[in-house]
Design a protein around this motif. Sequence first.
Motif, PDB file in Angstrom:
ATOM      1  N   ALA A  64       0.828  -1.208   0.000  1.00 49.21           N
ATOM      2  CA  ALA A  64       0.000   0.000   0.000  1.00 49.21           C
ATOM      3  C   ALA A  64       0.860   1.254   0.000  1.00 49.21           C
ATOM      4  O   ALA A  64       0.580   2.227  -0.708  1.00 49.21           O
ATOM      5  N   ALA A  65       1.951   1.224   0.779  1.00 51.81           N
ATOM      6  CA  ALA A  65       2.840   2.376   0.836  1.00 51.81           C
ATOM      7  C   ALA A  65       3.577   2.576  -0.481  1.00 51.81           C
ATOM      8  O   ALA A  65       3.719   3.696  -0.975  1.00 51.81           O
ATOM      9  N   TYR A  66       4.045   1.480  -1.071  1.00 54.52           N
ATOM     10  CA  TYR A  66       4.750   1.559  -2.355  1.00 54.52           C
ATOM     11  C   TYR A  66       3.825   2.119  -3.438  1.00 54.52           C
ATOM     12  O   TYR A  66       4.210   2.975  -4.236  1.00 54.52           O
ATOM     13  N   SER A  67       2.590   1.630  -3.463  1.00 57.37           N
ATOM     14  CA  SER A  67       1.603   2.121  -4.440  1.00 57.37           C
ATOM     15  C   SER A  67       1.343   3.601  -4.239  1.00 57.37           C
ATOM     16  O   SER A  67       1.275   4.371  -5.204  1.00 57.37           O
ATOM     17  N   GLY A 112      -5.530  16.753   1.607  1.00 60.80           N
ATOM     18  CA  GLY A 112      -5.526  15.388   2.132  1.00 60.80           C
ATOM     19  C   GLY A 112      -4.395  14.583   1.550  1.00 60.80           C
ATOM     20  O   GLY A 112      -3.763  13.774   2.224  1.00 60.80           O
ATOM     21  N   GLY A 113      -4.110  14.807   0.273  1.00 57.14           N
ATOM     22  CA  GLY A 113      -3.027  14.083  -0.379  1.00 57.14           C
ATOM     23  C   GLY A 113      -1.679  14.443   0.180  1.00 57.14           C
ATOM     24  O   GLY A 113      -0.779  13.615   0.264  1.00 57.14           O
ATOM     25  N   ILE A 114      -1.506  15.692   0.581  1.00 58.66           N
ATOM     26  CA  ILE A 114      -0.228  16.122   1.124  1.00 58.66           C
ATOM     27  C   ILE A 114       0.099  15.356   2.400  1.00 58.66           C
ATOM     28  O   ILE A 114       1.233  14.992   2.663  1.00 58.66           O
ATOM     29  N   TYR A 115      -0.920  15.080   3.191  1.00 57.49           N
ATOM     30  CA  TYR A 115      -0.678  14.394   4.458  1.00 57.49           C
ATOM     31  C   TYR A 115      -0.588  12.892   4.315  1.00 57.49           C
ATOM     32  O   TYR A 115      -0.345  12.195   5.286  1.00 57.49           O
ATOM     33  N   TYR A 116      -0.795  12.395   3.120  1.00 59.23           N
ATOM     34  CA  TYR A 116      -0.707  10.938   2.910  1.00 59.23           C
ATOM     35  C   TYR A 116       0.745  10.608   2.628  1.00 59.23           C
ATOM     36  O   TYR A 116       1.145  10.366   1.518  1.00 59.23           O
ATOM     37  N   THR A 117       1.567  10.656   3.668  1.00 55.80           N
ATOM     38  CA  THR A 117       3.003  10.465   3.499  1.00 55.80           C
ATOM     39  C   THR A 117       3.428   9.074   3.911  1.00 55.80           C
ATOM     40  O   THR A 117       2.756   8.411   4.691  1.00 55.80           O
ATOM     41  N   VAL A 118       4.552   8.672   3.410  1.00 61.53           N
ATOM     42  CA  VAL A 118       5.134   7.378   3.782  1.00 61.53           C
ATOM     43  C   VAL A 118       6.549   7.629   4.252  1.00 61.53           C
ATOM     44  O   VAL A 118       7.376   8.105   3.492  1.00 61.53           O
ATOM     45  N   THR A 154      15.133  -5.647  -0.501  1.00 61.83           N
ATOM     46  CA  THR A 154      13.778  -5.599   0.050  1.00 61.83           C
ATOM     47  C   THR A 154      12.866  -4.773  -0.837  1.00 61.83           C
ATOM     48  O   THR A 154      11.734  -5.153  -1.133  1.00 61.83           O
ATOM     49  N   LEU A 155      13.360  -3.621  -1.274  1.00 55.78           N
ATOM     50  CA  LEU A 155      12.559  -2.751  -2.131  1.00 55.78           C
ATOM     51  C   LEU A 155      12.246  -3.430  -3.459  1.00 55.78           C
ATOM     52  O   LEU A 155      11.130  -3.323  -3.991  1.00 55.78           O
ATOM     53  N   GLU A 156      13.198  -4.167  -3.994  1.00 55.61           N
ATOM     54  CA  GLU A 156      12.979  -4.896  -5.247  1.00 55.61           C
ATOM     55  C   GLU A 156      11.930  -5.980  -5.063  1.00 55.61           C
ATOM     56  O   GLU A 156      11.096  -6.205  -5.945  1.00 55.61           O
ATOM     57  N   ARG A 195       4.279  -6.116  -6.319  1.00 50.65           N
ATOM     58  CA  ARG A 195       3.304  -5.191  -6.899  1.00 50.65           C
ATOM     59  C   ARG A 195       3.073  -5.505  -8.367  1.00 50.65           C
ATOM     60  O   ARG A 195       1.937  -5.449  -8.865  1.00 50.65           O
ATOM     61  N   ALA A 196       4.126  -5.846  -9.103  1.00 52.12           N
ATOM     62  CA  ALA A 196       3.986  -6.160 -10.527  1.00 52.12           C
ATOM     63  C   ALA A 196       3.083  -7.373 -10.728  1.00 52.12           C
ATOM     64  O   ALA A 196       2.247  -7.396 -11.640  1.00 52.12           O
ATOM     65  N   VAL A 197       3.228  -8.382  -9.851  1.00 48.14           N
ATOM     66  CA  VAL A 197       2.384  -9.581  -9.950  1.00 48.14           C
ATOM     67  C   VAL A 197       0.927  -9.225  -9.684  1.00 48.14           C
ATOM     68  O   VAL A 197       0.021  -9.629 -10.428  1.00 48.14           O
TER      69      VAL A 197
END
Length: 833
Positions: A359-362, A390-396, A410-412, A418-420
């Motif tokens: 969800a965070a990566y997306s 609202g979008g500004i505060y949607y931070t990761v 890990t990131l890969e 996500r690709a799958v």
Amino acid sequence: MGESPQDATSLANNPNASAGQGNNSSIPTEGVTAGKNNPVLSTHKGATGTILEAAFVDPAYSWPPADGQGRNAIELQASTALIKSAGGDVKEDNDEISLTPSMMSSDEGSGVGNRPRFRTKKVTNVEVASRGGMLSCCRKSDEQVINTHQIRVDEDGNEVSDEQATYLQKQYTSNRAAAKSSKLARKQERERRILAKQKKKRREARARERYKRVPEGILIYRLDTSDRTITLVSGPSSNTNMDTLMEKLIVVNAKPSSDKSRRGILLTGSNGERVELVACEQRTAIAWLESMDMMLAGETNPAVKAALAESGGGDDNTGFGFKMSAAGKARGSNWAKGAESKLSQTEREEIEERYVNLAAYSNNLIRAGAIPGAAIANSKGKGKNVGGAGGIYYTVTQVREDGEEYDEETLESIAKRRAVIKDSWDFFRMVCSLLRDKRKYDEVFRRMQLDPVYPYLNSMTGLNDPGDDVAMGGNSGADKPLMQMHREEYDRMSSSAIATDLVKRAEVALPSLVEICKALAGSLGMEEVGVGPVKDAGAALRKAEKKYEGDVLKVTDYCRALLVVKDFSTLLALLELARDSFGPLIRRVKLSTLKSDRSSKAGGYRDCIINLELKEHICEIQIHLWPMWVVCGVDGFRHYRHCLEYSTDTFGDPFEALAGLDRKTMAELIVMAEEAVADMPLETLEWYHEKFILDYFAETGLFLHHGLYEWAETTLRALIKLRCQSPDIGPDHHETITLYKYLEQALRAQKKTEEAEHVAEKIFKNKQMKNTEKIEANKTLWDQWITEPFESIVDPNKKEREEEERIKKEVRASKKAWRKIRDDRFKFLDGAD
């Protein structure tokens, strides 16, 4: 993000949560400033749970603000405030922190000992000789040097051999190197601890400063799944109702609310209090609800159990029937049901971590504008929510004590997952699209059958046309009755060589086919005309292998053309004109897919095919009906090919494609669905946004299978409203009725029986209306039939013949209708007779 006191305590008490060993679940955003132009799924994985921070709407305010009432101003205010509070501080995280001399150790030689020191000593050997008398006083001694040499001695004067000196020197060098290495390690550890401590202080200060500047109408809440609490971390707005403001809640149940924006979450606290939070972003609500559902299905730690006991939150204490198991699991959680109920706590934590990471990566991709198609939508003015407060505060953000980033491996791994899931979402969406178009074709054909001339066409028998329905006596492909001329030389040629030869013959026949199509189009006023190109040998070989067991002679569309006629009357006129103009050349007329008792092509398409022989080569004219053609246009063949490849006609419902998927995959698919609609929130959707309407329809299927019936209902009501507003669809269209059927399903799942019955009544009335249309159409044909006296004899005493007689009468009346239309529109056909 600053850390909660619980985090600090857990990190202090758990050595495994120290640098590099924490179970972190957030995703670093490379090249994106935390808190700047980014909705808040700010997450990090602590020792026992995940922390999420998000922007929610203050109930005293509307969101988004009405047009002309400061919506853009709020967005700009939020942007400016966050740039000031967060943007400048980020650089400090990368600054080197110098250590004072007092922080450094000066015990460089500790444990090493003194350096071994040696000196050279000169040694002289002498010989003493005595001479003289008997008395001592008379005696004399003489010293004579025999030899002189040098030796190595230590500081105490003790002689040291060469071997001993070498050994002592090596031992000192080794001890000195070990001491230096130990000192460097201690220095690095002190640096790391000091850096982590200062970064933590800056994060806390930045968080305090950031939430002081939250725009009016926005509240920032923090969800900590380790202790199941939701806490307000920002200050109230000027109009906030302090009496109803929720500042902290121990969550015992969470479900979607009926908020029409589909951003609401209905929470139940340990004391039985109910609170509705409405997020600023759709994906905030979805990620939070899924995380809380996972949280409530897991086992509670002793601190949570104590808090629940203190607040009276024991078994079924809420007054709303939300029971807790002996392990502290909420029995109302969807993750505590079915196969998911058997998961261990470790497995649950791993699933939670993967979900939050995805969800965070997306979200990072969305905020960075890396989603294909998003830029196009924005350039056309279709995206209405990009850049909102609202979008500004949607931070990761990723919080680790040592300040380290996620490793590339890990990131890969997250990117691959996500690709799958993205491929799975694309496939499911394609299935929804294919079956939607199939239903369109079915509805078009249903209405086309009301044409007065259809019974006459339906009674006609094609030429060399057994059809494709094996159950109805049709051919299965390999036994196709029509094929290219077999030549003697083909016996000595390979399939590839034969296909190449047929391609050359098709090119010779093509000019003749062009002339015939021009003549037909000119006489009948075709809607669309297309000729060629000639099918290449490779495509012919693939088709032969797939349909005709490799026999390339049964491929009869090397040379091909298409004609699009207005209606069934024009098709009848074309068939009559073709018969009279070049009848001897016709080898097949395929009408089977247009018959009411025959199946359509894969995907619902129906057409007519005429094969004729030109220059000793079989050519093909595909005759399409305009109402069918406009559903997909030139993409109709791609629709047919995909339906054939994926056997979509076996699905009665597109949502059947989700059968067998586990809950984790379903939750991840919803993340991809939200990614697809990120630029078009539900409340901004218009009736002409077909792409997003399909996305939301597919997401509805995910909601229904995931148990999110409230959000399914909200989405379906919005889609029904849009379909009713569409000038091409309306409230009685089959697509609108299909949405009503799913809405009835969602309502019954929520036990909203009265509303479900009301929807069922609408569906039933629509079915009655369609039956009435068919009866009225048949009645019109009957009225035409009774005007012919010689056909007025009916034998009521033989009921077994009633249906046969009815069909005959219908065909006769239809033929009469055709004759009338022929006289009015196609008078020139009389000259061709």
